[in-house]
Design a protein around this motif. Structure first.
Motif, short mmCIF file in Angstrom:
data_model
loop_
_atom_site.label_atom_id
_atom_site.label_comp_id
_atom_site.label_asym_id
_atom_site.label_seq_id
_atom_site.Cartn_x
_atom_site.Cartn_y
_atom_site.Cartn_z
N ALA A 3 -15.40 -27.43 -10.51
CA ALA A 3 -15.54 -27.70 -8.90
C ALA A 3 -14.41 -27.62 -8.31
CB ALA A 3 -15.96 -29.39 -8.89
N ALA A 4 -13.04 -28.08 -8.92
CA ALA A 4 -11.70 -28.11 -8.37
C ALA A 4 -11.41 -26.72 -8.01
CB ALA A 4 -10.86 -29.07 -8.74
N SER A 44 -13.29 -24.79 -5.42
CA SER A 44 -13.14 -25.18 -4.00
C SER A 44 -11.62 -24.50 -3.79
CB SER A 44 -12.76 -26.87 -3.99
OG SER A 44 -12.63 -27.26 -2.71
N SER A 81 -11.63 -21.45 -0.72
CA SER A 81 -10.54 -21.63 0.87
C SER A 81 -9.62 -20.73 0.84
CB SER A 81 -10.04 -23.09 0.63
OG SER A 81 -8.96 -23.05 -0.26
N HIS A 119 -13.85 -32.82 -3.83
CA HIS A 119 -13.65 -31.36 -3.73
C HIS A 119 -15.16 -30.78 -2.83
CE1 HIS A 119 -10.37 -31.37 -6.11
NE2 HIS A 119 -11.05 -32.11 -7.13
N SER A 120 -14.91 -29.91 -1.90
CA SER A 120 -15.88 -29.43 -1.06
C SER A 120 -16.14 -27.87 -1.22
CB SER A 120 -15.57 -29.75 0.47
OG SER A 120 -14.46 -29.12 0.91
N LEU A 121 -17.03 -27.65 -1.09
CA LEU A 121 -17.70 -26.08 -1.62
C LEU A 121 -18.30 -25.54 -0.30
CD1 LEU A 121 -18.79 -26.72 -5.12
CD2 LEU A 121 -16.62 -25.57 -4.70
N GLU A 124 -5.46 -27.74 -7.46
CA GLU A 124 -4.79 -27.60 -6.05
C GLU A 124 -3.36 -27.09 -6.20
OE1 GLU A 124 -8.06 -30.58 -5.85
OE2 GLU A 124 -6.50 -30.07 -7.44
N ARG A 139 -10.99 -33.56 -12.96
CA ARG A 139 -11.20 -32.25 -12.59
C ARG A 139 -10.08 -31.38 -12.77
NH1 ARG A 139 -13.80 -36.22 -9.67
NH2 ARG A 139 -16.02 -35.30 -9.09
N SER A 195 -18.75 -32.89 -10.20
CA SER A 195 -18.79 -31.97 -9.27
C SER A 195 -18.60 -32.51 -7.93
CB SER A 195 -20.13 -30.99 -9.29
OG SER A 195 -21.26 -31.96 -9.00
#
Length: 439
Positions: free
Chosen positions: A58-59, A62, A66, A87-89, A32, A419, A83
């Motif tokens: 995963a991070a 994501s 975005s 975090h959303s995908l 992030e 992550r 995973s």
């Protein structure tokens, strides 16, 4: 220095600062924080395929998803259990969780599927490879004649031998159909961009996850020499593969590698810099030993204990920082404990209860070796508390039982997956005169 030392009215102050140093380093190298400035902003006339590989996959996926406009799809390849939230995908992203530190059948499935996806890219498309440590095991497809079982045998032998990560990955590249730049070659003629969170000392991008999209500079001959020098016994199929010139890695001018972009977005030096800032804000002088230490873990712990004892003589508050990836020679196949725990136990034995000196050593991915801990904490009372429990520190260190030692004391640091992954943070805190020892 700015500020003043943390309040020392109780023994929690030293431990609180040690944990804060670790948390600060992890935050500083999170996807992030470090990835957004590096995301390609220019649009393509085609589509973007994200393939994220490693413990930070995963991070990283994501964050990247975005911020990218246009047609987008993705594959996330990460360690089992790494995973999930927070975090959303995108709904069309696929996730494969695979084995680490030894590859499993999911590792093979992940590599095969990645090759299938990149094989469908055209000249107007982009492959955005998001690479982080751990990918060598998570993303594996052996060359012809070498089975998954053979790869598992070689991996275990390399990990137990005390070989450096560069040596280990040099061998891995030459036994793989996806490492050493081969994934990028398979993606041609698409544009290839690789963004890396580096976990290797020296930050050579070709060694992070064994460089699936980065040109290799090692050779079959070097891989054979590494096995011989470390006395590693491997299956006959592996020896044959390392003698087969068809298994040499692609040259840098190969399609997919020539003209590709490679950028490291976070590294151990960034983590150490964040730790240094926090320590100095709290009034501690900092000795930074660098981010490239690769010595044997327990011996490095003893060496750092000697340094800490010398620096503690003036009674001033200090923090000694270091990073990198130490090595462990495994002599007990039933032992438990990673390199950070062996470092800390070697440190504690050499300190022998010296007052005012406390330490933490943790892997920034949240997993030290193969257990559930990131690392542990050492205090002036570590050995005395161990003796009270009937624990023999020296015997347990020689038997690779550092996990059992710190677990019995209740001094493990358990964070779960972070992550991210820039390898280890080691911090030795020399408390100011008057700060009580931890109990």
């Amino acid at each position: 220095m700015s500020g003043s030392p943390l309040p020392s009215s109780s023994s929690t102050a030293a431990q609180a600062l040690l944990r804060a140093l670790f948390e600060t380093t992890v935050d500083a190298v999170s996807a992030e924080r470090c990835l957004p400035p590096a995301i390609p902003r220019e649009t393509t006339s085609g589509r973007t395929l994200i393939i994220a590989i490693g413990k930070a996959a995963a991070a990283m996926a994501s964050v990247a998803a975005s911020q990218i406009n246009g047609p987008l799809s993705g594959l996330v390849i990460t360690r089992h259990g790494h995973s999930g939230p927070p975090h959303s995908l995108p709904a069309n992203f696929e996730i494969i969780e695979a084995g680490h530190p030894v590859p499993d059948t999911e590792s093979l499935a992940a590599a095969r599927h990645a090759l299938e996806l990149v094989g469908g890219l055209g000249a107007q498309d982009r492959l955005l490879a998001l690479v982080s440590g751990g990918g060598s095991a998570l993303f594996a497809l052996p060359v012809p004649g070498v089975s998954l079982g053979d790869k598992q045998v070689v991996t275990r032998a390399l990990l137990r031998s005390g070989a450096t990560i560069a040596e280990i990955n040099s061998v891995r590249k030459h036994l793989s159909l996806v490492k050493g730049g081969r994934l990028a070659v398979a993606a041609a003629p698409a544009q290839v961009t690789t963004l890396i969170i580096s976990d290797v000392p020296g930050d050579d991008p070709s060694f992070v996850a064994s460089g699936p999209t980065v040109a290799d500079h090692t050779s079959l001959g070097m891989a054979r020499e590494i096995l011989a020098r470390n006395g590693i016994d491997v299956p006959a199929s592996v020896i044959a593969a390392l003698r087969n010139p068809e298994n040499e890695t692609p040259p840098p001018d190969s399609p997919g590698l020539a003209g590709s972009e490679v950028r490291i977005v976070a590294r151990a030096a960034d983590a150490l810099a964040a730790a240094r800032r926090l320590a100095e804000e709290q009034g501690y002088a900092v000795t930074d030993l660098g981010d490239r230490l690769e010595a044997e873990a327990k011996q490095l712990g003893a060496d750092h204990a000697a340094l800490a004892l010398r620096l503690s003589a003036d009674g001033q508050p200090r923090v000694i920082l270091s990073g990198g990836e130490t090595i462990v020679r495994v002599t007990n196949p039933h032992g438990r404990g990673g390199r950070n725990l062996e470092y800390l136990l070697g440190l504690a034995i050499a300190l022998d209860g010296a007052p005012r000196i406390h330490a933490i050593a943790c892997d920034t991915d949240g997993i030290d070796g193969t257990e559930d801990n990131a690392g542990a904490i050492v205090t002036p009372s570590t050995l005395s508390r161990a003796r009270a429990l009937g624990l023999d520190a020296r015997r347990m260190l020689c038997s690779n039982l550092a996990y059992d030692f710190f677990d019995a004391l209740g001094d493990l640091v358990i964070t779960g997956p972070t992550r991210t992954n820039v390898n280890d943070l080691r911090a030795i805190l020399i408390a100011p005169e008057g700060m009580p020892d931890l109990t």
